[in-house]
Design an enzyme around this catalytic site. Structure first.
Site, short mmCIF file in Angstrom:
data_model
loop_
_atom_site.label_atom_id
_atom_site.label_comp_id
_atom_site.label_asym_id
_atom_site.label_seq_id
_atom_site.Cartn_x
_atom_site.Cartn_y
_atom_site.Cartn_z
CG MET A 27 -11.64 3.70 0.69
SD MET A 27 -10.42 3.55 2.00
CE MET A 27 -8.91 3.71 1.01
CG MET A 87 -12.33 -2.55 3.31
SD MET A 87 -10.64 -2.09 2.80
CE MET A 87 -10.06 -1.19 4.24
CG ASP A 104 -6.26 -2.54 2.43
OD1 ASP A 104 -5.32 -2.49 3.25
OD2 ASP A 104 -6.62 -1.58 1.75
CG HIS A 153 -3.84 -1.27 -2.36
ND1 HIS A 153 -4.87 -1.93 -2.96
CD2 HIS A 153 -4.39 -0.53 -1.36
CE1 HIS A 153 -6.01 -1.64 -2.35
NE2 HIS A 153 -5.75 -0.77 -1.38
CB SER A 195 -0.91 0.02 1.22
OG SER A 195 -1.61 1.25 1.29
CG MET A 221 -8.64 7.45 1.76
SD MET A 221 -7.94 7.37 3.41
CE MET A 221 -6.89 5.92 3.27
CG HIS A 276 -9.70 0.68 -1.73
ND1 HIS A 276 -9.38 0.45 -0.41
CD2 HIS A 276 -11.06 0.74 -1.78
CE1 HIS A 276 -10.48 0.38 0.30
NE2 HIS A 276 -11.52 0.55 -0.50
CG ASP A 300 -5.57 2.54 0.26
OD1 ASP A 300 -6.49 1.82 -0.14
OD2 ASP A 300 -4.63 2.12 0.97
#
Length: 229
Positions: free
Chosen positions: A79, A148, A186, A44, A21, A48, A77, A46
């Site tokens: 979010m 998750m 994750d 990965h 990540s 947000m 990913h 993320d």
């Protein structure tokens, strides 16, 4: 800690991919950090928005920079609220896979379809407190299901042990469908619980602080790789 009786010693039945990540890397040296994880399988990313989760991470410019710096598949990913608004932008910025939350859009089938139309791996995920049944209707249409194992929003959280059974259930559902979709995990993934997750059916492990630790990502990847081999 898991009780000793719960720690598996048998080899996992499927090859397990490792996806460091980038949320845990040193962003002042992004290119170097990506070079140091070249022995991983995916990177990965993320994303947000401060609305769907109580944190803001990074977006399109960082993904574009990571794409230029590394040949690793970029596993994104999202979010974010109403992710379908940005799917094309993230695809064009270099995402190889896009994972969306069932809680973030009322049109999860449409979002998954859009991802596939963009030629990307389509993933779906849900928060730890959301019943697994929420993703079941879309399982025939996805390439990846993300479990998750912490509440999304921040790195370095403690692994939720009940996640192992969620992985096992999802793997069973996918096998019943004849689906080859990846089961990704994750949150709080370490060399201690990696084998347990692999034996439950996980095929992709995302790890942040257990890879980008004080002894460097090369050592972190080697520990996880040994744990699932």
């Amino acid at each position: 800690m898991f009780p000793q009786s719960e720690v598996s010693t048998s080899p996992p039945t499927r090859r397990v991919k490792l996806a460091p990540s980038l949320l845990a890397c040193d962003f002042t040296r992004l290119g170097e950090e990506l070079t140091r994880i070249r022995d991983a399988d995916w990177a990965h990313v993320d994303v947000m928005d401060g609305l769907f989760v109580p944190n803001i991470s990074f977006g399109l410019p960082i993904l574009s920079a990571a794409r230029r710096a590394s040949p690793l598949p970029m596993d994104v990913h999202l979010m974010i609220e109403r992710p379908e608004r940005y799917l094309r932008d993230f695809a064009e910025a270099g995402a190889d896979s896009l994972t969306v939350h069932v809680e973030a859009t009322p049109h999860i089938h449409r979002a998954v379809g859009m991802i596939r139309e963009l030629g990307k791996r389509a993933g779906v995920t849900l928060n730890p407190g959301t019943p697994l049944e929420a993703v079941r209707p879309v399982l025939p249409d996805v390439d990846l299901v993300l479990v998750m194992s912490v509440n999304p929003g921040f790195g370095g959280q403690k692994f939720i042990p009940q996640s192992v059974e969620r992985v096992r259930t999802l793997r069973r559902w996918l096998d019943e469908l004849g689906s080859a979709a990846e089961v990704q995990v994750d949150g709080g993934v370490t060399a201690h619980n990696a084998r347990l997750l692999a034996d439950a059916g996980a095929t992709v492990l995302v790890a942040g602080s257990s890879i980008f630790g004080p002894d460097g990502p090369e050592a972190g990847i080697a520990r996880l790789r040994e744990a699932v081999t």
